[in-house]
Design an enzyme around this catalytic site. Structure first.
Site, short mmCIF file in Angstrom:
data_model
loop_
_atom_site.label_atom_id
_atom_site.label_comp_id
_atom_site.label_asym_id
_atom_site.label_seq_id
_atom_site.Cartn_x
_atom_site.Cartn_y
_atom_site.Cartn_z
N GLY A 117 0.77 -1.24 0.00
CA GLY A 117 0.00 0.00 0.00
C GLY A 117 0.79 1.28 0.00
O GLY A 117 0.23 2.36 -0.23
N PRO A 158 4.84 -5.03 -0.37
CA PRO A 158 4.76 -3.84 -1.24
C PRO A 158 4.79 -4.26 -2.71
O PRO A 158 5.44 -5.23 -3.07
CB PRO A 158 6.04 -3.08 -0.88
CG PRO A 158 6.99 -4.14 -0.43
CD PRO A 158 6.17 -5.22 0.22
N GLY A 159 4.07 -3.54 -3.52
CA GLY A 159 4.12 -3.74 -4.96
C GLY A 159 4.60 -2.46 -5.61
O GLY A 159 5.77 -2.29 -5.95
N ARG A 160 3.67 -1.52 -5.67
CA ARG A 160 3.91 -0.22 -6.31
C ARG A 160 5.20 0.45 -5.82
O ARG A 160 5.98 0.97 -6.60
CB ARG A 160 2.71 0.68 -5.95
CG ARG A 160 2.62 1.97 -6.66
CD ARG A 160 1.44 2.78 -6.07
NE ARG A 160 0.21 2.03 -5.99
CZ ARG A 160 -0.73 2.02 -6.93
NH1 ARG A 160 -0.58 2.73 -8.02
NH2 ARG A 160 -1.83 1.31 -6.77
N ARG A 211 -4.20 3.04 -16.03
CA ARG A 211 -4.47 3.78 -14.79
C ARG A 211 -5.22 5.09 -15.00
O ARG A 211 -6.17 5.36 -14.27
CB ARG A 211 -3.17 4.00 -13.99
CG ARG A 211 -2.51 2.69 -13.54
CD ARG A 211 -1.39 2.90 -12.55
NE ARG A 211 -1.87 3.40 -11.28
CZ ARG A 211 -1.84 4.65 -10.89
NH1 ARG A 211 -1.27 5.58 -11.63
NH2 ARG A 211 -2.34 5.00 -9.75
N TYR A 215 -8.67 4.89 -13.13
CA TYR A 215 -8.72 5.58 -11.82
C TYR A 215 -8.62 7.09 -11.94
O TYR A 215 -8.39 7.76 -10.91
CB TYR A 215 -7.53 5.14 -10.94
CG TYR A 215 -7.25 3.67 -10.84
CD1 TYR A 215 -8.24 2.78 -10.42
CD2 TYR A 215 -5.99 3.16 -11.11
CE1 TYR A 215 -7.96 1.42 -10.31
CE2 TYR A 215 -5.71 1.81 -11.00
CZ TYR A 215 -6.70 0.95 -10.59
OH TYR A 215 -6.42 -0.39 -10.47
N CYS A 244 -10.40 3.81 -29.64
CA CYS A 244 -11.70 4.45 -29.91
C CYS A 244 -12.56 4.51 -28.65
O CYS A 244 -13.60 3.84 -28.56
CB CYS A 244 -12.40 3.72 -31.03
SG CYS A 244 -11.47 3.89 -32.54
N GLU A 245 -12.11 5.25 -27.68
CA GLU A 245 -12.82 5.48 -26.41
C GLU A 245 -12.44 6.88 -25.96
O GLU A 245 -11.25 7.22 -25.96
CB GLU A 245 -12.31 4.53 -25.30
CG GLU A 245 -12.50 3.08 -25.55
CD GLU A 245 -13.78 2.53 -24.96
OE1 GLU A 245 -14.47 3.26 -24.20
OE2 GLU A 245 -14.09 1.38 -25.27
N TYR A 290 1.48 -1.67 -12.20
CA TYR A 290 0.13 -1.63 -12.74
C TYR A 290 0.09 -0.93 -14.10
O TYR A 290 -0.86 -0.25 -14.44
CB TYR A 290 -0.85 -0.98 -11.73
CG TYR A 290 -0.75 -1.61 -10.36
CD1 TYR A 290 -1.23 -2.90 -10.13
CD2 TYR A 290 -0.10 -0.95 -9.30
CE1 TYR A 290 -1.10 -3.50 -8.89
CE2 TYR A 290 0.03 -1.55 -8.06
CZ TYR A 290 -0.47 -2.83 -7.86
OH TYR A 290 -0.34 -3.43 -6.63
C1 LIG Z 1 -3.12 -8.44 -0.66
C2 LIG Z 1 -2.32 -7.38 -1.33
N1 LIG Z 1 -1.06 -7.17 -0.92
C3 LIG Z 1 -0.27 -6.23 -1.50
C4 LIG Z 1 -0.74 -5.47 -2.55
C5 LIG Z 1 0.19 -4.46 -3.16
O1 LIG Z 1 -0.28 -3.18 -3.04
P1 LIG Z 1 0.68 -1.97 -3.44
O2 LIG Z 1 1.08 -2.17 -4.85
O3 LIG Z 1 -0.16 -0.78 -3.25
O4 LIG Z 1 1.84 -1.99 -2.51
C6 LIG Z 1 -2.05 -5.63 -3.00
C7 LIG Z 1 -2.58 -4.80 -4.08
O5 LIG Z 1 -3.68 -4.86 -4.52
C8 LIG Z 1 -2.86 -6.63 -2.38
O6 LIG Z 1 -4.11 -6.85 -2.78
#
Ligand SMILES: Cc1ncc(COP(=O)(O)O)c(C=O)c1O
Length: 427
Positions: free
Chosen positions: A244, A281-283, A319, A323, A349-350, A378
């Site tokens: 997150g 973490p991802g993002r 994105r 969003y 075409c949107e 993403y």
């Molecule tokens: C269970 C879970 N963990 C981690 C993440 C990663 O989130 P972020 O990319 O915001 O760090 C997500 C994203 O949807 C998630 O659903």
């Protein structure tokens, strides 16, 4: 068209290179649209977070959904980072990239029986369980395989992450996790589950969170529950604090929290906790390391607005249309040009195929190379072939060198698997 102001492109922060790779030369060689990722930037993020976690028994599990390219997963694995997966496809990618099963956790509300069985077979580290039905399915399948599944209860702490509604996951109205009341019942009853070791807690309240308060609140609720469980005689061997952490999409406006401050909140909220910590973490690890290189197809004077039509579209980067997300867009060349205002759009075409509205930019002409910034998370992972546009190529950059990590999709690859309706059958 009247320029709104005049400035050198330097004042607009053009960007000619990333990770010491010349972007104009890269685009000339590989074509556009092109997703490019700086491996140095990713390693820096991983290293910074690992340093902030020092002294804690903590492991980072990269949220694969953010960027599942095998080369990215390989980089993560080599840096000691695990994988947080949400499908058997992500499981297979992670294993393929060399991620050891014991460094894989499985989240998600809709794990199918087949997916659970597959993950049990390879012996992943842990299931983050999101419903009672899933818990019972896990028990049934683990028993059938004669193994014990490790599980954590995903708590929905009912905390507002103050982020876009479509990426908020920790409010009671969201589909994710279960209430503390329900999780309490699971722990009370779990000894009846012969093949599930329910000894972990998990929480993930949403994405692109730019303040510490939502994390603090969620972790305080988890900590309170962990203490209650321990007092009731249960063992909580791991707490997964989710992902997150937000990133900067808009220079000067977005102020992400520092890794050390985020970890400070974890240390404080979970003070006294002796088990293992998991982070997902991802993002945060990949977003700012990535850019989408794109060329201007043409400048189209519209009826009310002037449009900058790019060769990248919503199928390459969803994105903004999904969003209303902001991405900084800058030229690659630092040639001095007057500024003007554009709606920046793709060829799909949107009307929603719009990257930016009323965006002030140095004046552009057809063929100009632009960077859409912070697209490493993403971005390619949410891409589609809508409008029969092949998937863009992806390239990893590293200290002056590049490696193509996904070649541009060919037309034949795009239609592979489709066929005329020749063989009609009955069910
Ligand atoms: C269970 C879970 N963990 C981690 C993440 C990663 O989130 P972020 O990319 O915001 O760090 C997500 C994203 O949807 C998630 O659903």
């Amino acid at each position: 068209m009247t320029p709104t102001s005049v400035a050198t492109a330097h004042s607009f922060v053009a960007q000619a290179a990333i990770d010491d790779v010349d972007l104009a030369a890269l685009a000339a060689r590989l074509g556009t649209p092109l997703h490019a990722y700086s491996s140095s930037a990713i390693r820096q993020r991983i290293g910074g977070l690992q340093a902030a976690l020092s002294g804690l028994d903590a492991t980072i599990f990269f949220a694969v959904k953010a960027n599942p390219n095998l080369a990215i997963l390989q980089l993560m694995a080599n840096a000691g980072v695990g994988a947080d997966i949400v499908s058997v496809g992500e499981l297979r990618r992670s294993l393929h990239a060399g991620m050891p099963p014991e460094r894989i956790v499985f989240s998600g509300v809709g794990k199918s029986a087949d997916e659970i069985a597959g993950a049990l077979t390879v012996g992943i580290h842990r299931f983050n369980v999101e419903s009672h039905d899933e818990l019972l399915t896990l028990q049934r399948l683990a028993k059938a395989q004669g193994v014990t599944a490790r599980a954590a209860a995903r708590i929905n702490p009912d905390v507002d992450a103050h982020t876009h509604a479509k990426i908020s996951t920790g409010k009671s109205e969201n589909k994710f996790g279960v209430s503390i009341d329900e999780a309490r019942r699971w722990f009370a009853e779990h000894r009846q589950l012969s093949h599930v070791q329910l000894d972990g807690l998990h929480v993930h309240i949403g994405s692109q969170i730019l303040t510490l308060e939502p994390f603090r609140l969620a972790l305080q609720r988890v900590a309170e529950f962990w203490r209650e469980l321990e007092q009731a005689g249960h063992t909580v061997t791991s707490i997964d604090v989710g992902g997150g952490l937000g990133v900067c999409y808009r220079a000067g406006e977005d102020h992400p929290v520092a890794a050390a401050d985020y970890v400070g909140v974890i240390r404080e909220a979970l003070a006294g906790y002796r088990g293992r910590l998991l982070l997902e973490p991802g993002r945060y690890l990949v977003a700012e390391a990535g850019v989408l290189l794109t060329r201007v197809i043409r400048v189209k004077p519209g009826i009310e607005r002037q449009f900058l039509v790019l060769d990248a579209a919503m199928n390459d980067l969803q994105r903004p249309s999904l969003y209303d997300a902001w991405h900084d867009i800058v030229p690659v060349s630092d040639e001095s040009r007057p500024l003007t205002t554009y709606d920046i759009v793709g060829p799909v075409c949107e009307t929603g195929d719009t990257f930016a509205r009323n965006r002030v930019m140095p004046e552009c002409v057809a063929g100009d190379l632009l960077l859409i910034k912070a697209t490493g998370a993403y971005g390619a992972s949410m891409a589609s072939t809508y409008n029969s546009r092949p998937l863009a190529a992806e390239v990893l950059l590293n200290q002056g060198r590049y490696a193509v990590v996904r070649r541009r999709q060919h037309f034949e690859e795009m239609i592979a698997g489709e066929q005329p309706a020749r063989h009609w059958e009955t069910t």
